[in-house]
Design a protein around this motif. Structure first.
Motif, mmCIF file in Angstrom:
data_model
loop_
_atom_site.group_PDB
_atom_site.id
_atom_site.type_symbol
_atom_site.label_atom_id
_atom_site.label_comp_id
_atom_site.label_asym_id
_atom_site.label_seq_id
_atom_site.Cartn_x
_atom_site.Cartn_y
_atom_site.Cartn_z
ATOM 1 N N VAL A 2 32.088 29.420 33.332
ATOM 2 C CA VAL A 2 33.397 29.934 32.905
ATOM 3 C C VAL A 2 33.092 31.069 31.938
ATOM 4 O O VAL A 2 32.413 30.856 30.941
ATOM 5 C CB VAL A 2 34.214 28.884 32.104
ATOM 6 N N VAL A 3 33.547 32.286 32.273
ATOM 7 C CA VAL A 3 33.286 33.394 31.346
ATOM 8 C C VAL A 3 34.525 34.239 31.142
ATOM 9 O O VAL A 3 35.292 34.477 32.088
ATOM 10 C CB VAL A 3 32.157 34.347 31.840
ATOM 11 N N GLN A 4 34.696 34.662 29.894
ATOM 12 C CA GLN A 4 35.760 35.639 29.649
ATOM 13 C C GLN A 4 35.115 36.999 29.840
ATOM 14 O O GLN A 4 34.147 37.341 29.160
ATOM 15 C CB GLN A 4 36.331 35.490 28.241
ATOM 16 N N ILE A 5 35.663 37.785 30.785
ATOM 17 C CA ILE A 5 34.964 39.037 31.105
ATOM 18 C C ILE A 5 35.637 40.257 30.515
ATOM 19 O O ILE A 5 35.123 41.354 30.623
ATOM 20 C CB ILE A 5 34.817 39.196 32.634
ATOM 21 N N GLY A 6 36.797 40.094 29.911
ATOM 22 C CA GLY A 6 37.429 41.262 29.295
ATOM 23 C C GLY A 6 38.908 41.064 29.115
ATOM 24 O O GLY A 6 39.404 39.919 29.129
ATOM 25 N N PHE A 7 39.609 42.184 28.967
ATOM 26 C CA PHE A 7 41.067 42.152 28.776
ATOM 27 C C PHE A 7 41.727 43.064 29.789
ATOM 28 O O PHE A 7 41.179 44.082 30.182
ATOM 29 C CB PHE A 7 41.431 42.656 27.370
ATOM 30 N N GLN A 8 42.911 42.687 30.247
ATOM 31 C CA GLN A 8 43.701 43.564 31.117
ATOM 32 C C GLN A 8 45.139 43.443 30.645
ATOM 33 O O GLN A 8 45.675 42.316 30.627
ATOM 34 C CB GLN A 8 43.564 43.076 32.567
ATOM 35 N N ASP A 9 45.792 44.536 30.284
ATOM 36 C CA ASP A 9 47.180 44.517 29.796
ATOM 37 C C ASP A 9 47.365 43.437 28.713
ATOM 38 O O ASP A 9 48.302 42.618 28.794
ATOM 39 C CB ASP A 9 48.161 44.242 30.950
ATOM 40 N N ASN A 10 46.459 43.411 27.753
ATOM 41 C CA ASN A 10 46.505 42.441 26.649
ATOM 42 C C ASN A 10 46.320 40.994 27.087
ATOM 43 O O ASN A 10 46.606 40.074 26.324
ATOM 44 C CB ASN A 10 47.822 42.546 25.861
ATOM 45 N N LEU A 11 45.909 40.789 28.305
ATOM 46 C CA LEU A 11 45.654 39.413 28.752
ATOM 47 C C LEU A 11 44.141 39.224 28.905
ATOM 48 O O LEU A 11 43.434 40.146 29.356
ATOM 49 C CB LEU A 11 46.342 39.147 30.098
ATOM 50 N N ALA A 12 43.688 38.037 28.526
ATOM 51 C CA ALA A 12 42.257 37.757 28.666
ATOM 52 C C ALA A 12 41.958 37.470 30.131
ATOM 53 O O ALA A 12 42.717 36.782 30.811
ATOM 54 C CB ALA A 12 41.894 36.545 27.818
ATOM 55 N N GLU A 13 40.836 38.037 30.601
ATOM 56 C CA GLU A 13 40.448 37.828 31.998
ATOM 57 C C GLU A 13 39.320 36.812 32.029
ATOM 58 O O GLU A 13 38.248 37.049 31.465
ATOM 59 C CB GLU A 13 39.943 39.151 32.571
ATOM 60 N N ILE A 14 39.570 35.686 32.675
ATOM 61 C CA ILE A 14 38.566 34.612 32.695
ATOM 62 C C ILE A 14 38.151 34.342 34.139
ATOM 63 O O ILE A 14 39.011 34.234 35.025
ATOM 64 C CB ILE A 14 39.144 33.332 32.051
ATOM 65 N N VAL A 15 36.860 34.272 34.351
ATOM 66 C CA VAL A 15 36.355 34.002 35.699
ATOM 67 C C VAL A 15 35.651 32.654 35.709
ATOM 68 O O VAL A 15 34.827 32.354 34.849
ATOM 69 C CB VAL A 15 35.400 35.128 36.158
ATOM 70 N N VAL A 16 36.015 31.848 36.699
ATOM 71 C CA VAL A 16 35.453 30.507 36.844
ATOM 72 C C VAL A 16 34.721 30.432 38.183
ATOM 73 O O VAL A 16 35.230 30.927 39.186
ATOM 74 C CB VAL A 16 36.617 29.481 36.844
ATOM 75 N N VAL A 17 33.527 29.864 38.179
ATOM 76 C CA VAL A 17 32.851 29.561 39.446
ATOM 77 C C VAL A 17 32.603 28.055 39.469
ATOM 78 O O VAL A 17 32.075 27.494 38.501
ATOM 79 C CB VAL A 17 31.520 30.347 39.609
ATOM 80 N N THR A 18 33.012 27.410 40.555
ATOM 81 C CA THR A 18 32.891 25.949 40.617
ATOM 82 C C THR A 18 31.594 25.537 41.327
ATOM 83 O O THR A 18 30.972 26.352 42.010
ATOM 84 C CB THR A 18 34.059 25.305 41.399
#
Ligand SMILES: NC(=O)C1=CN([C@@H]2O[C@H](COP(=O)(O)OP(=O)(O)OC[C@H]3O[C@@H](n4cnc5c(N)ncnc54)[C@H](OP(=O)(O)O)[C@@H]3O)[C@@H](O)[C@H]2O)C=CC1
Ligand SMILES: N[C@@H](CC=O)C(=O)O
Ligand code: NA
Length: 431
Positions: free
Chosen positions: A384-400
């Motif tokens: 689970v990683v937070q990879i940045g921000f887009q339009d003031n929203l945090a972008e989180i990527v999950v790999v299961t």
């Protein structure tokens, strides 16, 4: 004695086929025994890129498939009808058939093969899967000693071309699709390519051959590439993956009855052999015992490569007929007609890994909430990683890790209810 062909269709593949047959020099000597008696087309007025004697062309395709002087019908018109009816009429008139039509074979293969068996004629379809790559013949013959277990393939040239251009040049989906159409790769209606239906037709055919089972085409899950964006491609790249449209067939696992058959965009690790299959190229990875893995690779669409497969089938039939002097039985290595139907697992029962991208309010504990919900549904996370921000929203990527599709989607449904989760822009399976 010359062996007479009736060619249905003079488009991309028909033209490539005629070019080979009209120019046999330097190719297999059996080609000298083959002539094209008739060619069926839709329009006699259309400009052609090949010189055809006018008396050879006709718009009356039925007259070709019932012509007593024709030995073999090559169906290259595509689509379901009138292709299916013409193939059945050709068989009923005692003609062998070669076709590149995966749509017809995936849906009506059983009807066609049974009719062919009764009429003691061959129906061959090497061009229907993987274009110029020999894959149908190896599954019937060269791999016959193996218990085949898995097939994973990139089997649609158009979508592989589009994904490659988007990945390498950042090109726009629509523009690249037009290029693929101009190059003759796409189906008459490219929806079949981009929505994954063409790949689903092809994996149904391969699974039927590999596992000797009838496949109900309508039970095959397919998801195309229309929702893949350049952001997905960029994120995949950063994580060490490329996105490929994969067609996957898995024979029933231990203590299971169902085959697994599916087509979907997939993140493939860059070091995997399928990750480096680019452009119009296709590749099919077959696994069985005792052979282990073998990969078939080559041009998956286009005039010349596909025609190469069509003509290989014609040569196979002519060769067998010449060697057995018309004996009244079919070569079991060339003919095929599986008797049993294979049940196919519902997609929710299939296990896979997932990549999902979330746009969330940047509030403390959001990653923890995601982890908790996934945990509640038995979905184990590899990262689970937070990879940045887009339009003031945090972008989180999950790999299961491997998870049942049903459990993953139940977790996602619950996650969508979380206050902090604003959007889930992509969910892509991982090989
Ligand atoms: N293109 C590729 O790379 C590959 C194609 N295939 C398959 O090969 C088959 C042919 O594809 P492709 O060559 O690309 O198709 P095209 O659209 O280029 O050519 C189709 C040909 O069939 C003729 N035709 C179509 N419908 C009729 C009809 N109702 N009556 C008479 N003639 C008809 C057309 O006539 P006219 O010329 O007068 O319009 C044309 O010559 C399809 O099944 C396709 O899925 C398989 C592998 C690769
Ligand atoms: N439209 C198909 C043609 C070959 O089967 C593809 O793009 O692969
Ligand atoms: Na092929």
């Amino acid at each position: 004695m010359a062996f007479k062909i009736g060619l249905l269709g003079l488009g991309t593949v028909g033209t490539g086929t005629a070019e080979i047959i009209y120019n046999p020099q330097g190719r297999h000597p059996l080609l000298n025994d083959i002539t094209i008696a008739k060619i069926g087309v839709k329009s006699l007025e259309k400009q052609r890129t090949i010189d055809i004697p006018p008396e050879v062309l006709t718009t009356d395709l039925e007259s070709i498939v019932t012509d007593p002087h024709i030995d073999l019908v090559v169906e290259l018109i595509g689509g379901l009808e009138p292709a299916r009816t013409l193939i059945l009429k050709a068989i009923a008139s005692g003609k062998h058939v070669v076709t590149a039509n995966k749509a017809v074979i995936a849906r009506y293969g059983q009807e066609i093969f049974e009719a062919a068996k009764k009429a003691k004629v061959y129906v061959l379809l090497e061009a229907a899967v993987g274009g110029g790559i020999p894959i149908v013949e190896p599954l019937k013959q060269s791999l016959g000693a193996n218990r085949l277990e898995t097939i994973i393939g990139i089997v649609n040239g158009t979508t592989n071309y589009i994904l490659t251009e988007m990945t390498e040049k950042g090109s726009d989906f629509g523009e690249v699709l037009q290029e693929a159409q101009a190059l003759g790769y796409a189906e008459a209606d490219p929806t079949a390519d981009v929505e994954g239906y063409d790949a689903a037709d092809k994996i149904s055919i391969l699974a039927s051959l590999a596992f000797d089972r009838q496949i109900k085409r309508e039970d095959v899950y397919s998801e195309g590439i229309t929702s893949i964006t350049s952001s997905d491609i960029d994120y995949a790249d950063k994580l060490g993956y490329v996105i490929k449209l994969l067609a996957i067939a898995q024979k029933p696992r231990q203590n299971q009855e169902n085959l697994e058959l599916r087509v979907h965009p997939t993140l493939v690790e860059k070091s995997h052999p399928l990750a480096n299959v680019n452009g119009v190229f296709n590749a099919i990875l077959v696994e069985g015992q005792p052979l282990g893995q073998v990969m078939f690779y080559g041009p998956g669409a286009g005039s010349g490569p596909t025609a190469s497969a069509v003509v290989a089938d014609i040569l196979n039939i002519v060769g067998v007929l010449q060697s057995n002097h018309g004996a009244n039985s079919l070569d079991p290595l060339l003919s095929s007609s599986p008797s049993k139907i294979a049940p196919i697992a519902p997609i929710d029962d299939v296990s896979t890994r997932f990549y999902a991208r979330f746009l969330c309010a940047d509030v403390p504990g959001v990653i923890g909430h995601l982890g908790t919900v996934f945990g509640d549904f038995g979905v184990s996370l590899a990262s689970v990683v937070q990879i940045g921000f887009q339009d003031n929203l945090a972008e989180i990527v999950v790999v299961t890790h491997q998870v049942k599709e049903g459990s993953f989607h139940s977790a996602i449904k619950k996650i969508q209810e979380l206050e902090a989760i604003k959007k889930i822009p992509s969910m892509i399976r991982v090989l």
